[in-house]
Design a protein around this motif. Structure first.
Motif, PDB file in Angstrom:
ATOM      1  N   SER A   1       0.503  -1.136   0.537  1.00  0.00           N
ATOM      2  CA  SER A   1      -0.340  -0.149  -0.100  1.00  0.00           C
ATOM      3  C   SER A   1       0.980   1.248   0.068  1.00  0.00           C
ATOM      4  CB  SER A   1      -0.931  -0.105   0.974  1.00  0.00           C
ATOM      5  OG  SER A   1       0.226   0.187   2.660  1.00  0.00           O
TER       6      SER A   1
ATOM      7  N   MET B   1      -8.458  -2.183  -2.426  1.00  0.00           N
ATOM      8  CA  MET B   1      -8.956  -1.270  -1.779  1.00  0.00           C
ATOM      9  C   MET B   1      -9.864  -2.312  -0.643  1.00  0.00           C
ATOM     10  SD  MET B   1      -5.605  -2.407  -0.064  1.00  0.00           S
ATOM     11  CE  MET B   1      -5.324  -3.358  -1.630  1.00  0.00           C
TER      12      MET B   1
ATOM     13  N   ILE C   1      -3.571   0.575   5.140  1.00  0.00           N
ATOM     14  CA  ILE C   1      -4.205   0.787   3.885  1.00  0.00           C
ATOM     15  C   ILE C   1      -5.467   2.336   5.185  1.00  0.00           C
ATOM     16  CG2 ILE C   1      -3.859  -1.216   3.204  1.00  0.00           C
ATOM     17  CD1 ILE C   1      -6.781  -1.681   4.276  1.00  0.00           C
TER      18      ILE C   1
END
Length: 1706
Positions: free
Chosen positions: A1525, A1540, A1569
């Motif tokens: 990420s 995601m 994330i």
């Protein structure tokens, strides 16, 4: 209309599923279903009830589950009905519920089961809805129904407890139907009926209190109650079953307020005895009886018109009075609350009776106390009096004197319970004003006595209690109950003491009218010894009283004319000043005394008040600032004595001083048996007597001191001696006269002394007296004025007074005599410091006295063996050493003979055992100080001191080389101290400027004359301490380095014979010395890792600092150092000698080399360990290399010749050390050829031995004599050829890579043979070990040895191959390129095991940073073979590629990432896992430009791995996703976010995964994330809540919060989230399934979008119902049931929920 009913039908289906879950076998599932149903009970009550009714009718009764299922359903129905509004159920519905309840009660066979209680709860809930209708049905069942009456009675009792207002109107009907049944019930059921009547009566009382005018207590109700009352009183109360009797008592207690007063009065003659008989039958549970008596007395003894006479109440009082004593017990079984409740009921009964009959009750209590034979009765009386006195004080005011007299009788009771109750009663009496007259002070004295309980008394009483409990046990404790209680009771002595302390302080601080009784009475109780333990509390009370007087402006004084029995101020001061000796006594004794003295200062002369205001705060500060571990008792006592001395001085009154002395001398009786305080009293009296001028008075008092002392106790004896010494400061002759009288008196008892040898006790007495006399002489000399002490000491020693004290036997007596001699010596030193110096003429005699006492009398100054193990003996030796030190310090100078006697007697203390450590350490510290003093006082000229230090160091050498660690440590510390002392002398001889001039002009002069450098014998000294620098003890290593530094520091200050060296060489020496000092300062001596380097630097400095002569001398003495008894020290010495030879060997002359070589060979012969011998022989090789090798080799052959001559035969091959020496020379790189040349030259010089082939050729060269040199040379050559020659090694060096690769590949090939024969592997391993040993690669050999099991095991040999390859990379890095060139083609061979071996080696070489070309080729080759047929090869290739060094990874990152992308979804999981595991390693190094092209590809591939069953794969894939990420930026961000969002639910679900590693990986990934989603709420939740998600409750809260933010922030992605979560319903892991259920439930329950809700809710509910019914996991079933309850509300809003969908579920 259909649209309105459709949601309801949806809801009923879900509720039906939840009701069905109530039959689940799991408690968790049933509990979750119950919670879900009850949560929606108010809104869906009718649906829930219908479903429950259907379940009860349709669900089959399956064995043991029937009760569980039906009780769960009935409980849900009951809770649902309770949550409904009144009249919300129709009559028909209620009737059906009642029938169901009746049916369930009938079906249940166990009346105490959960099933029966659930049915009863349902019936009660229905009663609360419509009581009239339900009660009619119950009445019908009571008359003749099928329902068990007992169950109905229990239900009615519960109904009365829950809703008394609705029950009481029907109570008449209940009683009219139940009462006829009471005559025929069984005994086992009577308790239930009695409990019911108690509940009904309590309900009636509540109803009457709420509605006083209600007509429900009419004649009919009264008649029914009277019937029940008569039945209970006449029959049930006297039942045999104790439970029935107690239940009946409780029922009667509730009925008393409801019964007609006339009927109750008529029943009293029978009622009271019956209730009391219940207690007598079973006294274990008193509360029902006491509560009933309380309720009865409230009714029959109303204020004004009692229904009973006092005589009728006496029986009650006789019964409940002993109960009061139970309150004081310390129960250990958790019954404290029950006991307290019972005591409150008893106390309330007494209050009621006392209010009605105050005078009668008072007389009764006193009569009970006076006539009591049992402790319980007396204790109960005092406890009740304590309770009643504040409430009846007005009524009993005229009984004050009677009460006080009765209490006085009990003040001598021994029982602690009774004494505590008395103390509390005294406090109450004082509070109500009953204590007013002077004769009432006896109660204060009683409190003081309890407060004065000492710690020793507490321990004794505790031990008595424990002994009685152990001896008597449970059964015998009942038999001997009185004995036990009389001895110790249930109150601990410490508890009684604390209570008394508090009461006294409260009386002094909060009760003003007690001031007249307490002052000055408290001064009187300060003096008696029986009140010593209460002194701290008394001082606090005195301070409070004085503060109150000062506040009122009243003077603080005592009229001694009216109160002559009050102690005078001098007595008070003398008492308190002595008690200050123990400042840490209970209740902060010292601080309390000091505060009291400051407050009482007005009682003393005015001059002392100012002094105390200044000094006492300092003493208090010293106490508060000092901690227990740093407390200095001696300093504290000196401060007290100083305060006393200053107080006497400022008062400046001889009369007052003598009065003070009289007071102190009269206090000896207060401290009988207390030797510590008595010893301090001696010293206090000595301080005061030193201020008195009257000699006769002093003589009388010192006689009293001696007479009152206990010379058998060490502390008392020492205090007496110090006290006499203090007196001697002003009256020396008087004290000496007294001591002389005592000594002569004892000396006259010669026959007694003779007989003492037959009577050990008398011998001990004589020893104690002599010890006391010795100490008194010593302290008299110590405190006496310096101007008069010389004559007294000469007289004392010259007249042999001390010699008469030497004949003592005990250790304590010896210590006392030694201390006295020490004090005499210190007195001489002190006189010299005061300007009155004089020599101690009989000093040597006194030294003999000390050594006589120090050593065994039978061994002539040889230390007794057994005394080493005795602490007392060690203390004696310690004191003796101190005394020797003191005597050596005085004039005249110590002679050599005396010195030798001292050393002979003391040096053996270095061999003392390690324990007891404090005493032994003190002995050794003082011994070192003694040696330093001997050196310091040895002479004024340099030579004498040099000889002295040399003698002392030689004496310590045997301990420096000891085998015991602590012997060496002690000796090293002593040597260090001696050299420091010697350096002080040397550097004091001339100033720095003078020394500089000496160096500049080569002139050495000055006074005192310095010794020469040669006098130090540095070569020998350095070789003695150099091995210790490698000692196993870090302390020895450091101290030895410091010793060497000190030796050279001293040497550089001393002149050298034959002239001084040049300025340049001295500067070099000073530089080396500075480097050595810096090395000592910065080295980590505790670390063995730096030992070799540190030793090398030390040797380097020594090499510079030694002169040529010292250098040769050091090497000549190396034999002893190398053969040191400590192996590490011997190795260190070998290393040091080798370093010295390497650095300065070229300076050795031809005459020096043979002696040094012989010394080294002698050492090699003496060393037994092979390793140490080898190092010694290496040193010999170094000597040959750095000097003239032929001389060394000649000595080697000469040694071989001597060995052969000793053996007298050539048949024996010399094993050691000659063969090892030959081997060392043959294997030496630089000496092998010279050695061979020398051997050949030796053979050339002598004839060669002939054999059969060359006999004729050699016949003319026969030797004239037998020469052993050729024989030794032949032996040397044989040994050299056996171990291998230089040509072979050179050839092997050229072919090293080829040999290594061949062996390495054979390891792999051997695993590919048919049948996996292990012998082939064993042969290769042996060949490899031979190869390693031949080339001298010990590290590789160790690796092979440690990996033998792996090399022989299928699947593990690959790891061993990697270790071997890694070892080669470390030991032969330059060979790696050639090895790689040989291994690359192997990867193309057909033999898979060879490819595996090659790949294993090449993957290891990737991470060893070699040349760029090699690394480039490695990466290329491994990348090309990722498609190999063998998964092992593929795995090894990817494992190698991801380990590219950090600095080079950026160059190869695209290529490595391509390999990872290719293999990340390999069919073989081990290959795929290796790729996933290596991905974060590559991503941490690579750049964004490299990752962006494969970012989405990696995301997609990682998603497929997150559902693998392997725990490690899941954890690695989630973790890699989080690492990935970091590269989601720019144009790839949106696409990455799409990925995601689709993965986010899965990450959230696995945050609560079953495996901890997966949980941690998901937590980390979510934190990474969350910022990319650009939602601050999610980032906040990720930081705070994610860490708690391991807990189910925290995880649910975490999910709820997350879903709320997802709905708010990403409402357009709800379909993605829900679809992903719903897919997880089929996860193979039950916990993940449960997490998915929770996620979906939280999301849908918080969803406000009706459209989305209508789409997903029906689908999810369908899945949940299936899970509830069919899931094999109980956690899934439980969470699904819980989720259905959460979604019920959303289900109501859904309009598209098709009933057909549920057809299969129901």
């Amino acid at each position: 209309m259909a649209s309105d009913e459709e949601p309801a039908s949806h809801q009923s289906v879900v509720i039906q599923a939840l009701v069905g879950a109530l039959s689940d076998s799991s408690d968790a599932v049933r509990e979750a279903a119950t919670i879900s149903l009850c949560k929606d009970a108010r809104g869906s009550a009718h649906v829930i009830l219908d479903c429950c009714l259907t379940s009860l009718r349709t669900v089959k009764r399956r064995g043991g589950q029937v009760a569980v299922h039906r009780s769960s359903v009935l409980n849900v129905m009951a809770r649902t009905i309770r949550d409904m509004e009144r009249m919300q159920l129709s009559e028909d519905k209620i009737k059906s519920m009642v029938k169901i309840s009746f049916a369930e009660m009938t079906s249940c066979k166990d009346l105490d089961s959960s099933w029966e209680h659930a049915a009863s709860s349902l019936l009660v809930a229905v009663c609360c809805q419509m009581p009239s209708l339900v009660m009619e049905e119950i009445f019908l069942q009571l008359v003749g129904g099928s329902v068990p009456v007992l169950a109905l009675v229990q239900a009615l009792a519960e109904f009365s407890t829950i809703d008394a207002v609705q029950f009481v109107p029907h109570m008449k009907g209940v009683l009219s139907r139940v009462l006829p049944l009471l005559g025929g019930i069984k005994d086992a059921q009577k308790k239930t009926f009695a409990d019911a009547f108690a509940c009904w009566s309590a309900g009636m009382i509540v109803y009457v209190e709420k509605y006083p005018s209600a007509p429900y207590l009419g004649p009919d109700m009264q008649a029914l109650l009277h019937s029940a009352f008569d039945l209970f009183l006449g029959r049930w109360l006297l039942a045999r079953d104790a439970k029935v009797s107690l239940a009946t008592v409780e029922a009667l207690a509730q009925m008393f307020p409801l019964i007609n007063k006339i009927q109750l009065k008529s029943a009293l003659p029978k009622l009271v005895p019956s209730i009391l008989s219940v207690y007598k039958k079973d006294s274990s549970n008193c509360f029902p009886v006491t509560h009933a008596l309380h309720m009865l007395l409230e009714v029959v003894l109303p204020s004004g018109q009692p229904m009973l006479e006092f005589q009728a109440v006496v029986s009650i009082l006789n019964t409940i009075l002993p109960m009061a004593s139970i309150y004081s017990r310390k129960e250990r079984n958790g019954e404290a609350s029950a006991i307290l409740k019972n005591f409150n009921e008893v106390a309330t009964c007494f209050v009621i009776i006392g209010t009605a009959f105050p005078e009668d009750l008072f007389n009764y209590l006193l009569s009970q106390r006076l006539n009591a034979k049992e402790m319980e009765a007396s204790l109960g009386v005092f406890l009740i009096l304590k309770h009643l006195l504040p409430r009846l004080a007005t009524s009993w005011n005229g009984k004050r004197s009677t009460l006080l007299e009765a209490v006085k009788v009990s003040l001598q009771e021994p029982n602690l319970n009774l004494r505590k109750a008395l103390a509390e009663l005294v406090a109450i009496m004082s509070a109500v004003g009953f204590l007013q007259q002077d004769n009432d002070r006896i109660f204060l004295e009683f409190l003081v006595k309890q407060s004065a309980i000492t710690d020793s008394e507490v321990k004794i009483l505790h031990s008595q209690q424990e002994a009685l409990e152990i001896a008597l046990g449970t059964r015998n404790a009942e038999i001997h109950q009185n004995h036990l209680r009389l001895k110790v009771g249930f109150v601990s002595p410490s508890e009684l003491r604390v209570v008394s302390d508090k009461i006294l302080y409260l009386l002094a601080s909060t009760t003003p009218h007690m001031e007249e009784l307490m002052w000055p009475f408290l001064l009187k109780v300060l003096i008696p010894p029986c009140f010593t333990g209460a002194i701290a509390t008394l001082c606090k009370c005195i301070c409070e009283i004085i503060k109150r007087k000062n506040g009122k402006g009243e003077p603080v004084y005592v009229d001694y004319r009216l109160q002559p029995d009050v102690p005078r101020p001098e007595e008070v001061l003398g008492r308190l000043i002595v008690l200050l000796q123990n400042p840490h006594a209970r209740n902060h004794l010292a601080a309390s005394i000091l505060t009291a003295l400051l407050n009482m200062s007005s009682l003393f002369p005015t001059a002392v008040q100012l002094l105390w205001e200044d000094e006492i705060p300092k003493l208090k500060a010293y106490i508060s600032d000092s901690e227990d571990d740093s407390w200095q008792q001696e300093t504290w006592e000196e401060m007290i004595l100083h305060l006393l001395s200053e107080s006497v001085d400022v008062i400046s009154s001889s009369e007052w001083t003598m009065s003070m002395a009289n007071a102190l001398s009269g206090h000896y009786c207060l401290y009988e048996g207390d030797n510590q305080h008595c010893a301090f009293l001696h010293r206090c009296l000595g301080v005061v007597l030193s201020k008195v001028d009257n000699r006769s008075f002093v003589r009388e008092k010192i006689a009293t001191m001696y007479r009152q002392s206990n010379v058998a106790d060490t502390a008392n004896r020492l205090g007496l001696a110090m006290g006499m010494g203090l007196v001697a400061a002003s009256h020396l002759d008087t004290v000496l006269e007294k001591l002389k009288d005592v000594l002569e008196k004892e000396s006259r008892r010669t026959i007694t002394r003779f007989l003492a040898s037959f009577f050990a006790q008398r011998e001990k007495d004589v020893d104690n007296i002599y010890a006391a006399l010795a100490l008194m002489y010593g302290y008299a000399a110590s405190y006496a004025p310096s101007t008069v002490i010389e004559a007294r000491i000469d007289k004392l020693v010259g007249t042999n007074v001390l010699s008469r004290l030497l004949d003592v036997k005990s250790a304590a007596a010896k210590q006392a005599v030694i201390t006295a001699i020490n004090l005499l010596g210190q007195a001489v030193i002190k006189a010299g410091a005061h300007g009155v110096p004089f020599p101690l003429k009989r000093r040597d005699t006194m030294l003999d006295y000390v050594m006589t006492l120090m050593v065994s009398q039978t061994s002539s100054y040889v230390l007794a063996t057994q005394s080493l193990l005795e602490a007392d003996s060690l203390r004696t030796q310690n004191l003796a050493i101190n005394a020797c030190t003191t005597l050596v310090s005085v004039e005249p100078k110590l002679t050599s003979a005396s010195r030798d006697r001292i050393l002979e007697a003391t040096l053996r203390f270095y061999t003392l055992p390690a324990e007891p450590a404090p005493v032994v350490d003190s002995v050794l510290s003082d011994l070192t100080n003694l040696l330093c003093v001997i050196l310091r006082t040895s002479g004024e000229d340099g030579k004498s001191r040099a000889d002295q230090v040399h003698h002392l160091l030689n004496s310590l050498d045997q301990y420096i080389s000891s085998q015991v660690d602590h012997h060496r440590e002690r000796a090293c510390m002593s040597v260090l101290a001696l050299l420091r002392e010697f350096r002080t002398f040397c550097t004091a001889g001339c100033s720095h400027l003078f020394l500089s001039l000496c160096l500049l002009y080569k002139v050495v002069s000055g006074t005192p004359l310095l010794p020469s450098r040669d006098a130090l014998i540095l070569g020998k000294r350095v070789m003695m301490y150099l091995p210790r620098c490698a000692d196993v003890s870090s302390l020895i290593r450091k101290s030895s380095a410091q010793i060497i530094d000190l030796l050279f520091s001293i040497a550089l200050t001393l002149p050298k014979l034959g002239g001084s060296s040049s300025m340049e060489s001295r500067q070099v020496s000073f530089g080396a010395l500075s480097s050595l000092e810096e090395l000592i300062a910065v080295s980590k001596w505790d670390s063995t890792a730096e030992l070799a380097g540190t030793l090398q630097q030390i040797v380097g400095a020594v090499s510079i600092l030694l002169t040529n002569d010292e250098y040769v001398s050091a090497l000549q003495y190396c034999n002893t150092a190398i053969c040191d008894i400590i192996p590490q020290c011997g190795e260190g010495a070998t290393f040091a000698v080798k370093q010295l030879i390497l650095e300065r060997g070229n300076q050795l002359g031809e005459r020096d080399i043979p002696t040094i070589t012989q010394s080294l060979f002698k050492a090699a012969t003496s060393v037994a360990e092979v390793g140490r011998r080898q190092k010694v022989l290496e040193t010999v090789c170094s000597l040959a290399q750095e000097t003239q090798s032929r001389i060394v080799m000649s000595e080697l052959l000469a040694a071989a010749v001597r060995e052969a001559q000793v053996k007298d035969s050539l048949k024996h091959k010399g094993s050691w050390p000659i063969d090892e020496a030959f081997k060392a020379f043959a294997n030496h790189v630089d000496l092998a050829l010279p050695f061979l040349d020398y051997l050949v030259s030796v053979l050339d010089q002598t004839p060669v031995l002939k054999d059969d082939t060359d006999k004729n050729e050699q016949s003319s060269h026969a030797p004239h004599t037998i020469d052993y040199f050729p024989i030794a040379a032949v032996r040397a050559l044989t040994t050299a050829f056996r171990v291998g020659g230089d040509p072979i090694r050179k050839a092997l060096e050229q072919r090293y890579a080829t040999v290594f690769c061949a062996l390495l590949l054979q390891i792999g090939g051997s695993h590919g043979t048919t049948g996996l024969d292990k012998q082939a592997s064993r042969d290769i391993i042996l060949a490899f070990k031979t190869f390693c040993r031949f080339v001298g690669d010990l590290d590789m050999e160790n690796v092979v040895d440690s990996s033998i099991d792996e090399l022989l095991t299928e699947g593990y040999w690959i790891k061993a191959v990697g270790k071997i390859a890694h070892c080669v990379a470390l030991t032969h890095p330059k060979k790696v390129g050639a090895i790689c060139n040989l291994l690359w083609p192997v990867l193309k061979r057909d033999y898979v095991f060879q490819r595996i071996a090659a790949a294993a080696a090449l993957s290891e070489y990737v991470k060893t940073r070699g040349t760029a070309d090699v690394l480039e080729q490695l990466v290329g080759v491994l990348s090309r073979h990722i498609g190999d047929e063998s998964p092992v090869v593929r795995r090894l290739c990817v494992e190698g590629l991801v380990q590219v060094p950090h600095d080079d990874m950026a160059q190869y990152a695209p290529q490595v990432l391509g390999v990872i992308v290719t293999l990340i979804d390999d069919d073989v999981e081990s290959v795929s896992y290796a790729a996933v595991q290596g991905l974060p390693l590559v991503l941490e190094i690579t750049t964004e430009e490299t990752v962006v092209p494969v970012l989405l590809n990696l995301c997609v591939r990682l998603r497929s791995l997150q559902t693998r069953e392997s725990v490690h794969m899941r954890a690695a894939s989630f973790g890699a996703l989080g690492t990935l990420s970091a590269f989601a930026t720019g144009s790839q961000l949106d696409a990455f976010l799409e990925q995601m969002h689709s993965i986010l639910p899965r990450v959230l679900l696995h945050i609560n995964d079953e495996d901890s590693s997966v949980r941690q990986a998901c937590k980390t990934t979510f934190k990474r994330i969350a910022p990319l989603l650009q939602a601050e709420e999610l980032k906040h939740v990720a930081r705070l809540d994610c860490k708690e998600s391991d807990n189910r409750l925290y995880y649910d809260a975490f999910l709820k919060e997350i879903t709320r933010h997802l709905i708010t922030r990403f409402s357009d992605r709800l379909d993605t989230y829900l679809s992903c979560a719903i897919q997880a319903f089929d996860s193979p892991w039950p916990r993940v399934q449960a997490n998915a259920v929770s996620f979906v439930a939280f999301m849908l329950s918080q969803l406000e979008d009706q459209r989305s809700s209508s789409i997903y809710v029906p689908q999810v509910v369908t899945l949940l119902m299936r899970a509830v019914e069919n899931s094999p996991s109980q956690i899934v079933r439980a969470r699904s049931a819980w989720a259905l309850g959460v979604l019920l509300e959303q289900l109501k809003l859904s309009s598209s929920f098709s009933g057909d969908v549920l057809a299969g579920c129901t």
